[in-house]
Design a protein around this motif. Structure first.
Motif, mmCIF file in Angstrom:
data_model
loop_
_atom_site.group_PDB
_atom_site.id
_atom_site.type_symbol
_atom_site.label_atom_id
_atom_site.label_comp_id
_atom_site.label_asym_id
_atom_site.label_seq_id
_atom_site.Cartn_x
_atom_site.Cartn_y
_atom_site.Cartn_z
ATOM 1 N N ASP A 47 34.953 -4.824 -53.079
ATOM 2 C CA ASP A 47 34.532 -3.436 -52.939
ATOM 3 C C ASP A 47 35.764 -2.538 -53.055
ATOM 4 O OD1 ASP A 47 32.697 -1.500 -52.578
ATOM 5 O OD2 ASP A 47 32.276 -1.915 -50.463
ATOM 6 N N GLU A 76 30.010 8.377 -47.839
ATOM 7 C CA GLU A 76 30.402 6.969 -47.933
ATOM 8 C C GLU A 76 31.779 6.731 -47.322
ATOM 9 O OE1 GLU A 76 30.620 5.102 -51.830
ATOM 10 O OE2 GLU A 76 30.915 3.164 -50.869
ATOM 11 N N ASP A 95 27.720 10.506 -51.752
ATOM 12 C CA ASP A 95 28.578 9.445 -52.294
ATOM 13 C C ASP A 95 29.487 10.136 -53.313
ATOM 14 O OD1 ASP A 95 29.857 7.307 -53.385
ATOM 15 O OD2 ASP A 95 28.058 6.063 -53.587
ATOM 16 N N VAL A 97 31.940 9.124 -55.257
ATOM 17 C CA VAL A 97 32.051 8.421 -56.549
ATOM 18 C C VAL A 97 31.171 7.182 -56.449
ATOM 19 C CG1 VAL A 97 33.570 7.278 -58.215
ATOM 20 C CG2 VAL A 97 34.457 9.197 -56.863
ATOM 21 N N ASP A 98 30.010 7.207 -57.071
ATOM 22 C CA ASP A 98 29.172 6.001 -57.101
ATOM 23 C C ASP A 98 29.467 5.284 -58.417
ATOM 24 O OD1 ASP A 98 27.067 4.417 -55.783
ATOM 25 O OD2 ASP A 98 26.074 4.737 -57.696
ATOM 26 N N GLY A 99 29.786 4.005 -58.280
ATOM 27 C CA GLY A 99 30.265 3.276 -59.454
ATOM 28 C C GLY A 99 31.784 3.283 -59.456
ATOM 29 N N THR A 100 32.374 3.026 -58.284
ATOM 30 C CA THR A 100 33.841 3.090 -58.176
ATOM 31 C C THR A 100 34.513 2.030 -59.053
ATOM 32 O OG1 THR A 100 33.589 3.928 -55.936
ATOM 33 C CG2 THR A 100 35.754 3.107 -56.513
ATOM 34 N N GLU A 173 21.379 -4.300 -59.456
ATOM 35 C CA GLU A 173 22.829 -4.341 -59.203
ATOM 36 C C GLU A 173 23.115 -5.592 -58.396
ATOM 37 O OE1 GLU A 173 25.113 -2.328 -60.432
ATOM 38 O OE2 GLU A 173 23.633 -1.005 -61.359
ATOM 39 N N GLY A 175 25.802 -5.853 -56.443
ATOM 40 C CA GLY A 175 26.442 -5.460 -55.198
ATOM 41 C C GLY A 175 27.767 -6.152 -54.987
ATOM 42 N N GLY A 211 26.081 -0.652 -62.902
ATOM 43 C CA GLY A 211 27.192 -0.549 -61.957
ATOM 44 C C GLY A 211 27.180 0.689 -61.082
ATOM 45 N N SER A 212 26.075 1.426 -61.100
ATOM 46 C CA SER A 212 25.945 2.579 -60.193
ATOM 47 C C SER A 212 24.484 2.682 -59.777
ATOM 48 C CB SER A 212 26.385 3.869 -60.902
ATOM 49 O OG SER A 212 25.774 4.986 -60.286
ATOM 50 N N GLY A 213 24.237 2.454 -58.484
ATOM 51 C CA GLY A 213 22.863 2.541 -57.981
ATOM 52 C C GLY A 213 22.274 3.932 -58.187
ATOM 53 N N GLU A 230 17.532 -3.281 -55.707
ATOM 54 C CA GLU A 230 18.805 -3.684 -55.090
ATOM 55 C C GLU A 230 18.594 -3.886 -53.594
ATOM 56 O OE1 GLU A 230 22.341 -1.423 -56.004
ATOM 57 O OE2 GLU A 230 23.595 -2.781 -54.811
ATOM 58 N N SER A 233 22.717 -2.095 -50.884
ATOM 59 C CA SER A 233 23.396 -0.813 -51.054
ATOM 60 C C SER A 233 23.042 0.074 -49.855
ATOM 61 C CB SER A 233 23.050 -0.169 -52.395
ATOM 62 O OG SER A 233 21.667 -0.179 -52.600
ATOM 63 N N ASP A 237 24.005 5.701 -51.597
ATOM 64 C CA ASP A 237 23.881 5.271 -53.003
ATOM 65 C C ASP A 237 22.555 5.736 -53.607
ATOM 66 O OD1 ASP A 237 26.287 3.623 -53.196
ATOM 67 O OD2 ASP A 237 25.272 2.249 -51.832
#
Ligand code: IPD
Length: 328
Positions: A47, A76, A95, A97-100, A173, A175, A211-213, A230, A233, A237
């Motif tokens: 993560d 987050e 969030d 940055v979702d999809g860090t 995803e 995760g 890669g991004s919920g 998913e 998460s 997200d």
């Protein structure tokens, strides 16, 4: 705050926050702004967090505090690993940055996600991908939009009928939990969905993992994905995406699979969207289903519940702690 006109004011403000945060993300993605300084989180080497996640959350929270000093904030970067609660008070769920991982790798599916809830009900959602310049937004009762001009689902705002599961495009995803038992359960579920029907599988048309919920939810709202599933998460997200999916006519239900789970059993009835557990960390989103206009207008919703129920038969449950629990 409970008036629809006030929610519209919140929506306009949330869009401007997403654009400001999005600009910081875009510049950093292009190597022109803040250095990413990506590092792994202390509790999980799968993560990532970057300096941009932290900067954008601080920026957005600062602006919300200036404009709405009494509102609660869940983000987050400040909530992860801490006890937190979604109360009945007006609350922003962010969030930054979702999809860090995408962000750190230069994969252009990255979004800032901002939701607003009152009485624990999600009423406004904005998800902005600044790299592709796609802004998804919704306010309860006013539909969902791409770049504020195109009504979702695309292309015309009118949903198509849902196909059977075997003709669906299924979003998921994996995760960041790489525990062997969790991975084998998750991959087993996905394998059953892909497997030939003659061998007991659903043989879905295809699967996608972006890669991004938050963006998966928007792809469901858009009508590009038929389903997104998913487990694991968090509220931040999917909160904004939930408003966007619902306002596009779709549904979000509990993603607790029914396969080989003696406790869950096989759902005998189609799933119930009113029983959706926002804090349960198990999500299944279904795109809007059109019905023949001359037919019963509730048929679209019946077919969404049926498709959800069909998918859950192939998905195995995974135990996760609920959101906000102290051990999270
Ligand atoms: C993650 C992404 C990922 C999902 C994880 C999330 P983050 O969010 O949405 O697709 O699989 O469950 O935590 O950490 O990039 O904001």
């Amino acid at each position: 705050m409970a008036q629809q006109s006030e929610y519209q004011e919140v929506l306009t403000f949330a869009i401007s926050l997403a654009q400001q945060g999005g600009e910081v993300i875009r510049q950093a993605f292009d190597g022109q702004g803040l250095a990413l300084n990506a590092r792994v989180k202390a509790d999980n080497p799968s993560d990532l967090v970057t300096a941009v996640d932290e900067y954008v959350e601080t920026l957005v929270f600062g602006k919300i505090k200036e404009r709405f000093p009494t509102h609660c904030l869940i983000g987050e970067e400040t909530a992860s690993g801490q006890p937190w609660k979604l109360t009945t008070d007006p609350t922003w769920i962010v969030d930054p940055v979702d999809g860090t991982t995408n962000f750190a790798q230069g994969f252009p599916f990255v979004a800032i996600s901002i939701a607003f809830a009152v009485d624990r009900e999600l009423v406004v959602g904005v998800v902005y991908n600044p790299i592709l310049d796609e802004l998804y937004s919704a306010c309860q009762g006013h539909g969902a939009w791409l770049n504020q001009t195109r009504r979702l689902p695309l292309p015309s705002g009118v949903p198509k009928p849902l196909p059977p599961l075997s003709q669906c495009l299924f979003g998921f995803e994996h995760g960041s939990d790489r525990t062997h038992s969790v991975l084998s359960s998750r991959l087993g579920s996905l394998a059953r969905l892909l497997e030939k029907t003659e061998n007991g599988g659903a043989q879905v048309r295809g699967m996608r993992c972006v890669g991004s919920g938050a963006l998966d939810m928007c792809l469901v709202a858009r009508g590009s994905l038929d389903l997104y599933w998913e487990i694991g998460s968090h509220l931040w997200d999917i909160a904004a995406g939930t408003v966007i999916v619902r306002e596009a006519g779709g549904m979000v239900v509990n993603g607790q699979g029914a396969f080989a789970n003696p406790q869950a059993g096989i759902p005998k009835e189609p799933v119930d969207e009113l029983a959706f557990d926002l804090m349960g960390r198990k999500y299944l989103a279904i795109r809007a289903a059109g019905s023949d206009p001359s037919a019963d207008p509730t048929l679209g919703r019946t077919s969404m519940r049926q498709l959800a129920s069909d998918a859950l038969q192939y998905l195995e449950d995974i135990q996760v702690t609920r959101d906000g629990d102290p051990e999270n």
